[in-house]
Design a protein around this motif. Structure first.
Motif, PDB file in Angstrom:
ATOM      1  N   ILE A  17       7.522   0.052   3.281  1.00 50.65           N
ATOM      2  CA  ILE A  17       6.167   0.304   3.793  1.00 50.65           C
ATOM      3  C   ILE A  17       5.166  -0.608   3.092  1.00 50.65           C
ATOM      4  N   ALA A  18       5.343  -0.799   1.792  1.00 49.98           N
ATOM      5  CA  ALA A  18       4.539  -1.710   0.956  1.00 49.98           C
ATOM      6  C   ALA A  18       3.095  -1.246   0.770  1.00 49.98           C
ATOM      7  N   LYS A  19       2.355  -1.030   1.867  1.00 50.52           N
ATOM      8  CA  LYS A  19       0.953  -0.658   1.728  1.00 50.52           C
ATOM      9  C   LYS A  19       0.489   0.121   2.942  1.00 50.52           C
ATOM     10  N   GLN A  20      -0.318   1.141   2.693  1.00 50.89           N
ATOM     11  CA  GLN A  20      -0.938   1.910   3.772  1.00 50.89           C
ATOM     12  C   GLN A  20      -2.392   2.159   3.408  1.00 50.89           C
ATOM     13  N   SER A  21      -3.228   2.315   4.429  1.00 45.76           N
ATOM     14  CA  SER A  21      -4.637   2.575   4.160  1.00 45.76           C
ATOM     15  C   SER A  21      -5.249   3.405   5.274  1.00 45.76           C
ATOM     16  N   VAL A  22      -6.250   4.194   4.897  1.00 51.42           N
ATOM     17  CA  VAL A  22      -7.067   4.935   5.845  1.00 51.42           C
ATOM     18  C   VAL A  22      -8.516   4.667   5.493  1.00 51.42           C
ATOM     19  N   LYS A  23      -9.313   4.293   6.470  1.00 48.89           N
ATOM     20  CA  LYS A  23     -10.720   4.012   6.229  1.00 48.89           C
ATOM     21  C   LYS A  23     -11.568   4.789   7.225  1.00 48.89           C
ATOM     22  N   SER A  24     -12.604   5.425   6.719  1.00 43.26           N
ATOM     23  CA  SER A  24     -13.544   6.131   7.582  1.00 43.26           C
ATOM     24  C   SER A  24     -14.906   6.104   6.907  1.00 43.26           C
ATOM     25  N   ALA A  25     -15.900   6.693   7.580  1.00 43.43           N
ATOM     26  CA  ALA A  25     -17.232   6.742   6.990  1.00 43.43           C
ATOM     27  C   ALA A  25     -17.259   7.628   5.750  1.00 43.43           C
ATOM     28  N   GLU A  26     -16.345   8.610   5.688  1.00 44.97           N
ATOM     29  CA  GLU A  26     -16.359   9.565   4.587  1.00 44.97           C
ATOM     30  C   GLU A  26     -15.475   9.167   3.412  1.00 44.97           C
ATOM     31  N   MET A  27     -14.358   8.504   3.705  1.00 39.93           N
ATOM     32  CA  MET A  27     -13.379   8.309   2.655  1.00 39.93           C
ATOM     33  C   MET A  27     -12.472   7.128   2.946  1.00 39.93           C
ATOM     34  N   ASN A  28     -12.091   6.417   1.903  1.00 39.42           N
ATOM     35  CA  ASN A  28     -11.091   5.355   1.989  1.00 39.42           C
ATOM     36  C   ASN A  28      -9.934   5.688   1.065  1.00 39.42           C
ATOM     37  N   VAL A  29      -8.716   5.519   1.565  1.00 46.29           N
ATOM     38  CA  VAL A  29      -7.523   5.762   0.759  1.00 46.29           C
ATOM     39  C   VAL A  29      -6.620   4.548   0.868  1.00 46.29           C
ATOM     40  N   GLU A  30      -6.227   4.014  -0.271  1.00 49.70           N
ATOM     41  CA  GLU A  30      -5.322   2.875  -0.317  1.00 49.70           C
ATOM     42  C   GLU A  30      -4.070   3.277  -1.096  1.00 49.70           C
ATOM     43  N   LEU A  31      -2.899   3.149  -0.455  1.00 45.52           N
ATOM     44  CA  LEU A  31      -1.633   3.439  -1.110  1.00 45.52           C
ATOM     45  C   LEU A  31      -0.802   2.172  -1.180  1.00 45.52           C
ATOM     46  N   THR A  32      -0.157   1.948  -2.291  1.00 42.33           N
ATOM     47  CA  THR A  32       0.769   0.831  -2.427  1.00 42.33           C
ATOM     48  C   THR A  32       2.110   1.349  -2.935  1.00 42.33           C
ATOM     49  N   TYR A  33       3.170   0.729  -2.453  1.00 40.76           N
ATOM     50  CA  TYR A  33       4.526   1.083  -2.861  1.00 40.76           C
ATOM     51  C   TYR A  33       5.212  -0.202  -3.328  1.00 40.76           C
ATOM     52  N   SER A  34       5.704  -0.202  -4.534  1.00 39.18           N
ATOM     53  CA  SER A  34       6.500  -1.331  -5.007  1.00 39.18           C
ATOM     54  C   SER A  34       7.765  -0.798  -5.663  1.00 39.18           C
TER      55      SER A  34
END
Length: 233
Positions: free
Chosen positions: A172-189
């Motif tokens: 998957i390496a990287k996933q993200s969610v972006k909105s007006a309220e919240m941003n979430v960044e996940l990384t997998y190595s």
């Protein structure tokens, strides 16, 4: 409140919105109870159904959702293990607008040791944690995972964990969610699992690290809470 709850339920699945194909967007117990809206996907995404089973300290939670899913994640069941618990994830896909994917298949909850070991840690205060202990990997979890979660906006958190994982999670390496309220960044190595003698824990006792045998990280606890909320959405 309902709109925020809906956003949080989608956030718990860590999916990203894109363009092109139109897919159902919902959270439920199964395909018959999954009711929601639609979203458009990026060209490299399909309509995916995802089932996740999270077990932490003996407590089990289930989540089913449909949304846009990266094609590389389709039909690639996987799992992550840390000393306090395990997450199993199955994904199925279909490739026409508003289609309903078949029921996703979860990987087996295989508890048989595979001879490999990984460093383990969980921290709620940083996007890094040093391996404080060693855990034995099981089943097809032959990779050592390092996962980070950076949340900004409505919540501001930095979290990290190390444990065993299947290669499908690593891909998957990287996933993200972006909105007006919240941003979430996940990384997998990931690195390949090793034998016991090749691994030396490097962590020291300090406020930035929490022992892998202690309470779950905020991320894992948040996932459990969101699973409860999403069942009522």
């Amino acid at each position: 409140m309902s709109s925020l709850l809906g956003f949080l339920c989608v956030l718990s699945a860590f999916t990203a919105t894109g363009y092109s194909l139109t897919c159902k967007l919902c959270v439920g117990q199964d395909s018959s109870s999954c009711v929601g809206t639609t979203e458009t996907c990026s060209p490299d995404h399909a309509c995916g159904a995802v089932r996740t089973v999270t077990k932490i300290n003996g407590n089990e939670m289930n989540l089913y959702y449909i949304s846009c899913v990266a094609v590389k994640e389709c039909n690639s069941p996987g799992s992550i293990s840390v000393p306090i618990g395990k997450i199993r994830r199955g994904t199925s896909c279909c490739y026409t607008s508003n289609c309903v994917p078949p029921a996703p298949q979860l990987p087996a909850d295989d508890k048989e040791a595979n001879g490999l070991f990984c460093g383990a840690c969980v921290t709620e205060t940083s996007t890094d944690c040093s391996a404080e202990g060693i855990m034995e990997c099981t089943g097809k979890e032959d990779m050592c995972l390092f996962q980070t979660t950076l949340t900004t906006g409505l919540l501001n958190t930095q979290e990290a964990l190390r444990g065993c994982a299947t290669k499908s999670y690593c891909n998957i390496a990287k996933q993200s969610v972006k909105s007006a309220e919240m941003n979430v960044e996940l990384t997998y190595s990931c690195t390949p699992g090793e034998n016991h003698t090749a691994i030396t824990p490097t962590g020291q006792d300090d406020p930035g690290n929490s022992h892998s045998g202690h309470s779950p990280s905020a991320t894992l606890m948040s996932i459990l809470l969101l699973f409860l909320l999403c069942s009522k959405w």
